[in-house]
Design an enzyme around this catalytic site. Structure first.
Site, PDB file in Angstrom:
ATOM      1  N   LYS A 138       0.838  -1.206   0.000  1.00 21.49           N
ATOM      2  CA  LYS A 138       0.000   0.000   0.000  1.00 21.49           C
ATOM      3  C   LYS A 138       0.874   1.257   0.000  1.00 21.49           C
ATOM      4  O   LYS A 138       0.695   2.147  -0.828  1.00 21.49           O
ATOM      5  CB  LYS A 138      -0.913  -0.021   1.242  1.00 21.49           C
ATOM      6  CG  LYS A 138      -1.934   1.085   1.237  1.00 21.49           C
ATOM      7  CD  LYS A 138      -2.815   1.036   2.451  1.00 21.49           C
ATOM      8  CE  LYS A 138      -2.112   1.646   3.645  1.00 21.49           C
ATOM      9  NZ  LYS A 138      -2.985   1.849   4.808  1.00 21.49           N
ATOM     10  N   ASP A 156      -6.172   1.000  -0.217  1.00 19.37           N
ATOM     11  CA  ASP A 156      -6.392   0.983   1.231  1.00 19.37           C
ATOM     12  C   ASP A 156      -7.831   0.498   1.494  1.00 19.37           C
ATOM     13  O   ASP A 156      -8.504   0.035   0.563  1.00 19.37           O
ATOM     14  CB  ASP A 156      -6.130   2.369   1.837  1.00 19.37           C
ATOM     15  CG  ASP A 156      -7.169   3.379   1.380  1.00 19.37           C
ATOM     16  OD1 ASP A 156      -8.000   3.038   0.509  1.00 19.37           O
ATOM     17  OD2 ASP A 156      -7.174   4.496   1.909  1.00 19.37           O
TER      18      ASP A 156
END
Ligand code: SF4
Length: 230
Positions: A138, A156
């Site tokens: 991420k 996310d």
């Protein structure tokens, strides 16, 4: 109204609807606060500052990261300056974010690796970033997109939740969503996806009780998993 409900039950977002959906998303998020790292990037933050701010922002409110990151950068905004700091000093400075002790250790460790292996520079490389302490996919995606404008998809919880609600992907984890979006979403939308959907997810397509009645992309959304909405 009945017709609308009928259509939504059977329709998930199609590839052909993505351009119009993204056009509407860009419009609707304009008044809202950008995610902190996107905002820093737009205000000229360096790749190193973007990397460190991304790490600080993990599981931390943007309002907190927005205060803490500049406080740390006032002390050290390069890997060379950072490793001169004492770990306890970093912990004290970033104390308001979640997990300050592990994050301080990770900041020092990754700064040393940047010096030893990358001439003190942040690599514009997803896999190399992914290997740094405290940096998963991420954050690696966030850094390549925001620091280097390199295509990547930072998935996310908001991106994962919203694209599944649309019915555009059908995945169980953010990592699976990233893979599915890389296969399906045209590349030109990758970089902006995180900034758009984080703002959209914080303000309208919220985790519980999304505001579907005023949603500009309602007609494209299957609302998978949405049991109550406003
Ligand atoms: S707010 Fe409702 S209609 Fe809009 S994207 Fe989210 S779930 Fe779909």
């Amino acid at each position: 109204m009945r017709l609308r409900a009928f259509v939504v039950v059977f329709q998930s977002m199609k590839d052909s609807e993505i351009p119009e959906a993204y056009r509407r998303l860009r419009e609707v998020v304009k008044p809202w606060q950008l995610p902190v790292v996107v905002d820093l990037a737009r205000h000229g933050a360096t790749p190193y500052e973007i990397l460190i701010a991304s790490l600080l922002s993990a599981r931390t409110l943007d309002t907190t990261t927005k205060v803490v990151a500049p406080r740390l950068f006032a002390l050290a905004n390069t890997p060379q300056k950072m490793i001169e700091l004492d770990e306890k000093q970093i912990v004290r400075t970033i104390n308001a974010v979640t997990f300050p002790e592990p994050k301080a250790r990770q900041i020092l460790a990754l700064s040393q690796i940047l010096i030893d292996q990358y001439n003190g520079l942040v690599p514009n490389d997803l896999e190399k970033l992914d290997e740094l302490p405290g940096v998963g996919r991420k954050i690696a995606n966030l850094v390549i997109t925001q620091a280097f404008n390199t295509p990547g998809i930072c998935v996310d919880i908001h991106v994962h939740r919203i694209t599944n609600r649309w019915g555009y992907v059908h995945t169980k984890t953010p990592d699976q969503t990233e893979i599915a979006l890389r296969e399906k979403l045209p590349r030109q939308y990758w970089i902006e996806t995180n900034g758009l959907l984080v703002a959209f997810g914080q303000n309208l397509c919220r985790p519980t009780s999304p505001k579907c009645s005023i949603c500009p992309i309602y007609e494209f959304c299957e609302r998978i998993g949405v049991t109550s909405h406003r």
